[in-house]
Design an enzyme around this catalytic site. Structure first.
Site, PDB file in Angstrom:
ATOM      1  N   PHE A  72       3.102  80.108  36.129  1.00  0.00           N
ATOM      2  CA  PHE A  72       3.891  80.181  37.357  1.00  0.00           C
ATOM      3  C   PHE A  72       3.297  79.261  38.409  1.00  0.00           C
ATOM      4  O   PHE A  72       2.119  79.349  38.728  1.00  0.00           O
ATOM      5  CB  PHE A  72       3.927  81.624  37.865  1.00  0.00           C
ATOM      6  CG  PHE A  72       4.884  81.810  39.000  1.00  0.00           C
ATOM      7  CD1 PHE A  72       6.257  81.820  38.783  1.00  0.00           C
ATOM      8  CD2 PHE A  72       4.414  81.954  40.297  1.00  0.00           C
ATOM      9  CE1 PHE A  72       7.149  81.972  39.839  1.00  0.00           C
ATOM     10  CE2 PHE A  72       5.308  82.112  41.358  1.00  0.00           C
ATOM     11  CZ  PHE A  72       6.668  82.115  41.129  1.00  0.00           C
ATOM     12  N   VAL A  73       4.120  78.367  38.921  1.00  0.00           N
ATOM     13  CA  VAL A  73       3.640  77.388  39.908  1.00  0.00           C
ATOM     14  C   VAL A  73       4.510  77.422  41.169  1.00  0.00           C
ATOM     15  O   VAL A  73       5.660  77.855  41.124  1.00  0.00           O
ATOM     16  CB  VAL A  73       3.606  75.956  39.316  1.00  0.00           C
ATOM     17  CG1 VAL A  73       2.506  75.839  38.275  1.00  0.00           C
ATOM     18  CG2 VAL A  73       4.957  75.552  38.721  1.00  0.00           C
TER      19      VAL A  73
ATOM     20  N   LYS B 104       8.781  73.195  31.422  1.00  0.00           N
ATOM     21  CA  LYS B 104       7.852  74.084  30.698  1.00  0.00           C
ATOM     22  C   LYS B 104       8.418  74.328  29.309  1.00  0.00           C
ATOM     23  O   LYS B 104       9.020  75.377  29.051  1.00  0.00           O
ATOM     24  CB  LYS B 104       7.738  75.428  31.426  1.00  0.00           C
ATOM     25  CG  LYS B 104       7.162  75.380  32.824  1.00  0.00           C
ATOM     26  CD  LYS B 104       6.953  76.829  33.278  1.00  0.00           C
ATOM     27  CE  LYS B 104       6.964  76.990  34.758  1.00  0.00           C
ATOM     28  NZ  LYS B 104       7.063  78.413  35.162  1.00  0.00           N
TER      29      LYS B 104
ATOM     30  N   ARG C  45       7.831  77.029  49.692  1.00  0.00           N
ATOM     31  CA  ARG C  45       8.546  75.865  49.155  1.00  0.00           C
ATOM     32  C   ARG C  45       8.125  74.597  49.878  1.00  0.00           C
ATOM     33  O   ARG C  45       8.261  73.492  49.360  1.00  0.00           O
ATOM     34  CB  ARG C  45      10.070  76.028  49.360  1.00  0.00           C
ATOM     35  CG  ARG C  45      10.698  77.181  48.592  1.00  0.00           C
ATOM     36  CD  ARG C  45      12.219  77.106  48.765  1.00  0.00           C
ATOM     37  NE  ARG C  45      12.900  78.325  48.370  1.00  0.00           N
ATOM     38  CZ  ARG C  45      13.290  78.615  47.137  1.00  0.00           C
ATOM     39  NH1 ARG C  45      13.052  77.785  46.144  1.00  0.00           N
ATOM     40  NH2 ARG C  45      13.919  79.746  46.874  1.00  0.00           N
TER      41      ARG C  45
ATOM     42  N   ASP D  23       9.357  78.302  44.930  1.00  0.00           N
ATOM     43  CA  ASP D  23       8.962  79.388  45.816  1.00  0.00           C
ATOM     44  C   ASP D  23       8.126  80.448  45.124  1.00  0.00           C
ATOM     45  O   ASP D  23       8.120  80.578  43.896  1.00  0.00           O
ATOM     46  CB  ASP D  23      10.204  80.078  46.389  1.00  0.00           C
ATOM     47  CG  ASP D  23      10.922  80.917  45.333  1.00  0.00           C
ATOM     48  OD1 ASP D  23      11.409  80.332  44.344  1.00  0.00           O
ATOM     49  OD2 ASP D  23      10.972  82.152  45.475  1.00  0.00           O
TER      50      ASP D  23
ATOM     51  N   ASP E 194      12.585  76.275  32.899  1.00  0.00           N
ATOM     52  CA  ASP E 194      11.620  77.240  32.381  1.00  0.00           C
ATOM     53  C   ASP E 194      12.169  77.813  31.065  1.00  0.00           C
ATOM     54  O   ASP E 194      11.998  77.220  30.000  1.00  0.00           O
ATOM     55  CB  ASP E 194      11.443  78.293  33.482  1.00  0.00           C
ATOM     56  CG  ASP E 194      10.414  79.352  33.190  1.00  0.00           C
ATOM     57  OD1 ASP E 194       9.356  79.020  32.653  1.00  0.00           O
ATOM     58  OD2 ASP E 194      10.658  80.537  33.503  1.00  0.00           O
TER      59      ASP E 194
ATOM     60  N   ASP F 288      14.073  71.834  40.088  1.00  0.00           N
ATOM     61  CA  ASP F 288      12.635  71.798  40.371  1.00  0.00           C
ATOM     62  C   ASP F 288      11.870  72.008  39.060  1.00  0.00           C
ATOM     63  O   ASP F 288      10.903  71.317  38.777  1.00  0.00           O
ATOM     64  CB  ASP F 288      12.245  72.847  41.418  1.00  0.00           C
ATOM     65  CG  ASP F 288      12.831  74.242  41.132  1.00  0.00           C
ATOM     66  OD1 ASP F 288      13.577  74.424  40.147  1.00  0.00           O
ATOM     67  OD2 ASP F 288      12.528  75.168  41.917  1.00  0.00           O
TER      68      ASP F 288
ATOM     69  N   GLY G 148      15.508  75.404  44.980  1.00  0.00           N
ATOM     70  CA  GLY G 148      14.261  74.770  44.560  1.00  0.00           C
ATOM     71  C   GLY G 148      14.283  73.254  44.486  1.00  0.00           C
ATOM     72  O   GLY G 148      13.258  72.611  44.705  1.00  0.00           O
TER      73      GLY G 148
HETATM   74  P1  IMP Z   1      15.199  79.049  33.828  1.00  0.00           P
HETATM   75  O1  IMP Z   1      16.615  79.533  33.856  1.00  0.00           O
HETATM   76  O2  IMP Z   1      14.273  80.083  33.256  1.00  0.00           O
HETATM   77  O3  IMP Z   1      15.019  77.708  33.186  1.00  0.00           O
HETATM   78  O4  IMP Z   1      14.682  78.990  35.304  1.00  0.00           O
HETATM   79  C1  IMP Z   1      15.080  78.138  36.222  1.00  0.00           C
HETATM   80  C2  IMP Z   1      14.703  78.631  37.597  1.00  0.00           C
HETATM   81  O5  IMP Z   1      13.691  79.657  37.628  1.00  0.00           O
HETATM   82  C3  IMP Z   1      14.099  77.476  38.354  1.00  0.00           C
HETATM   83  O6  IMP Z   1      15.095  76.690  38.952  1.00  0.00           O
HETATM   84  C4  IMP Z   1      13.243  78.186  39.380  1.00  0.00           C
HETATM   85  O7  IMP Z   1      14.021  78.515  40.507  1.00  0.00           O
HETATM   86  C5  IMP Z   1      12.782  79.446  38.695  1.00  0.00           C
HETATM   87  N1  IMP Z   1      11.407  79.244  38.176  1.00  0.00           N
HETATM   88  C6  IMP Z   1      11.030  79.072  36.891  1.00  0.00           C
HETATM   89  N2  IMP Z   1       9.702  78.884  36.783  1.00  0.00           N
HETATM   90  C7  IMP Z   1       9.222  78.925  38.057  1.00  0.00           C
HETATM   91  C8  IMP Z   1       7.891  78.791  38.604  1.00  0.00           C
HETATM   92  O8  IMP Z   1       6.885  78.563  37.914  1.00  0.00           O
HETATM   93  N3  IMP Z   1       7.798  78.898  39.950  1.00  0.00           N
HETATM   94  C9  IMP Z   1       8.872  79.126  40.776  1.00  0.00           C
HETATM   95  N4  IMP Z   1      10.125  79.259  40.297  1.00  0.00           N
HETATM   96  C10 IMP Z   1      10.299  79.161  38.953  1.00  0.00           C
HETATM   97 MG    MG Z   2      15.684  76.931  40.939  1.00  0.00          MG
END
Ligand code: IMP
Ligand code: MG
Length: 178
Positions: free
Chosen positions: A155-156, A134, A168, A162, A106, A103, A47
């Site tokens: 979700f974006v 986020k 992407r 992606d 979350d 990217d 990403g």
């Molecule tokens: P985390 O471990 O939940 O912080 O997620 C990190 C990864 O989840 C990011 O690097 C993204 O690859 C994926 N991700 C989280 N939110 C989104 C979204 O809104 N769109 C696309 N991919 C996301």
């Molecule tokens: Mg990622």
């Protein structure tokens, strides 16, 4: 410019201009903060590829770049918290100032895992720079040191992010239809 994706683009949240403004601002701050330091930028695949490519050209320092690939077990839209390194760094990080680039942060589970694993390798410092953040989706207390744009928990897609591995390459960040 994105007619080919008309059937999936619901609402464009951040256009190319808005994204470039955020990237330039991050580049300015990072240039200031890391002046005189041994800086290693680490992009989290896949990403962050587009973001890293743009960001490093806005950092006016002699930096190094590497990439890491992690996979989280779960569906494409929900992180499970179980993370593993699929492709490790090539460059040693001991004694360097390591700036991870995502990217989006979350739940924060990926970043918490990476930080823990990387701290054992004794970098001089370890921080996170994410184009998108986020905070409302966070499941732990990790912080993002450099945030491009903070958004609600939704979700974006686009500019590296992606949707089922596609889109992407959209130059903007959007909310998909449906
Ligand atoms: P985390 O471990 O939940 O912080 O997620 C990190 C990864 O989840 C990011 O690097 C993204 O690859 C994926 N991700 C989280 N939110 C989104 C979204 O809104 N769109 C696309 N991919 C996301
Ligand atoms: Mg990622």
């Amino acid at each position: 410019m994105s007619d080919w994706a008309d059937d999936v683009v619901g609402k464009v949240l951040y256009d190319e201009k808005r994204i470039q403004e955020a990237v330039e601002e991050l580049g300015r701050k990072i240039t200031e903060d890391y002046a005189g330091k041994e800086l290693l930028i680490v992009g989290v695949l896949r990403g962050a590829v587009i973001f890293v490519a743009d960001l490093i050209r806005k950092i006016e320092l002699p930096l190094e770049v590497d990439f890491i690939s992690v996979s989280s077990y779960g569906t494409s839209t929900k992180s499970s918290g179980v993370v593993k390194i699929v492709k490790d760094l090539v460059v040693p990080i001991e004694g360097k100032h390591v700036l991870f680039c995502e990217d989006v942060v979350d739940t924060g589970l990926t970043w918490a895992y990476l930080r823990e694993v990387m701290e054992a390798r004794k970098p001089a410092s370890i921080k996170m720079c994410s184009l998108l953040d986020k905070p409302a989706a966070r499941k732990n207390d990790v912080k993002v040191d450099y945030v491009g744009i903070s958004l609600e928990d939704q979700f974006v897609v686009g500019y590296g992010l992606d949707w089922k591995e596609k889109y992407r390459n959209l130059p903007f960040v959007m909310v998909p239809k449906g």
